[in-house]
Design a protein around this motif. Structure first.
Motif, short mmCIF file in Angstrom:
data_model
loop_
_atom_site.label_atom_id
_atom_site.label_comp_id
_atom_site.label_asym_id
_atom_site.label_seq_id
_atom_site.Cartn_x
_atom_site.Cartn_y
_atom_site.Cartn_z
N ASP A 64 20.16 -4.05 -18.80
CA ASP A 64 19.36 -4.32 -20.00
C ASP A 64 19.32 -5.83 -20.24
OD1 ASP A 64 21.29 -5.23 -21.88
OD2 ASP A 64 21.44 -3.31 -22.89
N ALA A 65 18.32 -6.27 -20.96
CA ALA A 65 18.05 -7.69 -21.14
C ALA A 65 19.23 -8.43 -21.77
CB ALA A 65 16.79 -7.89 -21.97
N ASP A 66 19.85 -7.85 -22.79
CA ASP A 66 20.98 -8.52 -23.43
C ASP A 66 22.16 -8.67 -22.47
OD1 ASP A 66 19.62 -8.81 -25.82
OD2 ASP A 66 20.43 -6.95 -26.68
N PHE A 67 22.41 -7.63 -21.69
CA PHE A 67 23.50 -7.65 -20.71
C PHE A 67 23.26 -8.75 -19.67
CE2 PHE A 67 25.39 -6.22 -16.71
CZ PHE A 67 26.68 -5.93 -17.10
N TYR A 68 22.05 -8.82 -19.15
CA TYR A 68 21.70 -9.82 -18.14
C TYR A 68 21.73 -11.23 -18.76
CZ TYR A 68 19.48 -11.80 -14.01
OH TYR A 68 19.23 -12.54 -12.88
N ASN A 69 21.23 -11.38 -19.98
CA ASN A 69 21.26 -12.68 -20.65
C ASN A 69 22.70 -13.15 -20.90
OD1 ASN A 69 18.49 -12.97 -20.72
ND2 ASN A 69 18.28 -12.06 -22.74
N GLU A 70 23.58 -12.21 -21.20
CA GLU A 70 24.99 -12.56 -21.37
C GLU A 70 25.57 -13.09 -20.06
OE1 GLU A 70 29.16 -10.37 -22.57
OE2 GLU A 70 27.31 -9.61 -23.48
N ASN A 73 24.37 -16.55 -19.58
CA ASN A 73 25.14 -17.48 -20.42
C ASN A 73 26.50 -17.78 -19.83
OD1 ASN A 73 23.12 -17.81 -22.34
ND2 ASN A 73 23.85 -16.10 -23.59
N ILE A 74 27.15 -16.78 -19.25
CA ILE A 74 28.43 -17.00 -18.57
C ILE A 74 28.24 -18.04 -17.47
CG2 ILE A 74 30.16 -15.94 -17.03
CD1 ILE A 74 29.69 -13.29 -18.63
N MET A 159 34.03 -8.40 -13.78
CA MET A 159 34.37 -7.49 -14.89
C MET A 159 33.12 -7.19 -15.72
SD MET A 159 38.16 -9.02 -15.86
CE MET A 159 37.94 -8.69 -17.57
N HIS A 160 32.30 -8.18 -15.96
CA HIS A 160 31.08 -8.00 -16.76
C HIS A 160 30.18 -6.94 -16.11
CE1 HIS A 160 27.94 -9.15 -19.59
NE2 HIS A 160 27.09 -9.20 -18.58
N PHE A 161 30.06 -6.98 -14.80
CA PHE A 161 29.21 -6.03 -14.08
C PHE A 161 29.98 -4.78 -13.63
CE2 PHE A 161 26.43 -9.70 -13.84
CZ PHE A 161 25.17 -9.15 -13.90
#
Length: 172
Positions: A64-70, A73-74, A159-161
């Motif tokens: 999702d867009a927010d997940f990818y944008n996060e 940002n990382i 971890m994020h993915f």
């Protein structure tokens, strides 16, 4: 040893700074990489997060867009941190020190560090030579895959993915 490494030190005039592509690409699911055209290394240098997603078998369109944008940002925060580490290094080879002031070259160097670190932890232990890109002369140890500032970001993104099981964090 890459056959192209013999070029380093044989230059006429000024020493060259070289990025050497890995001998082979590596993917979590090689059979699922359908539209792979060009080099995985080039993909990392032009679109690092998309290359990471391709390597681990996640389509950016699936996230999702927010997940990818996060995740973006990382990576942006990471590159800012690494830029400070690089530019303040006292152990940087003169060749790199002369060209790091160029924003485009600096961006390529940061993306190279990202690519090399990801591949270092992703490839099977003992088989890294064919999957890891090289640079000549070497960059400072403060931005090597073993450096905490570098390793921690790979861990954070994995971890994020939710793909930490695809990485070998204890083997480097």
């Amino acid at each position: 040893m890459h056959s192209r490494q013999v070029l380093h030190g044989a230059e006429r005039g000024e020493t060259a700074a070289l990025f050497l592509s890995p001998l082979r690409p590596i993917f979590k699911n090689p059979s699922e990489v359908h539209s792979h055209t060009g080099s995985q290394f080039t993909f990392f240098l032009t679109a690092p997060l998309s290359a990471f997603c391709q390597m681990i078998g996640v389509s950016p369109n699936e996230a999702d867009a927010d997940f990818y944008n996060e995740a973006e940002n990382i990576l942006a925060n990471t590159f800012s941190e690494w830029e400070i580490i690089l530019c303040s290094s006292t152990s940087m080879d003169l060749v790199w020190a002369q060209i790091i002031t160029d924003p485009f070259i600096r961006r390529l160097i940061l993306r190279f560090i990202f690519c090399r670190s990801l591949l270092s932890f992703f490839c099977p232990p003992g088989e890294s030579e064919q999957y890891i890109p090289l640079c000549l002369p070497q960059l400072p140890p403060s931005v090597s895959p073993k450096a905490e500032a570098v390793r921690s970001v790979v861990t954070h993104l994995a971890m994020h993915f939710d793909v930490t099981d695809s990485f070998h964090f204890t083997d480097i």
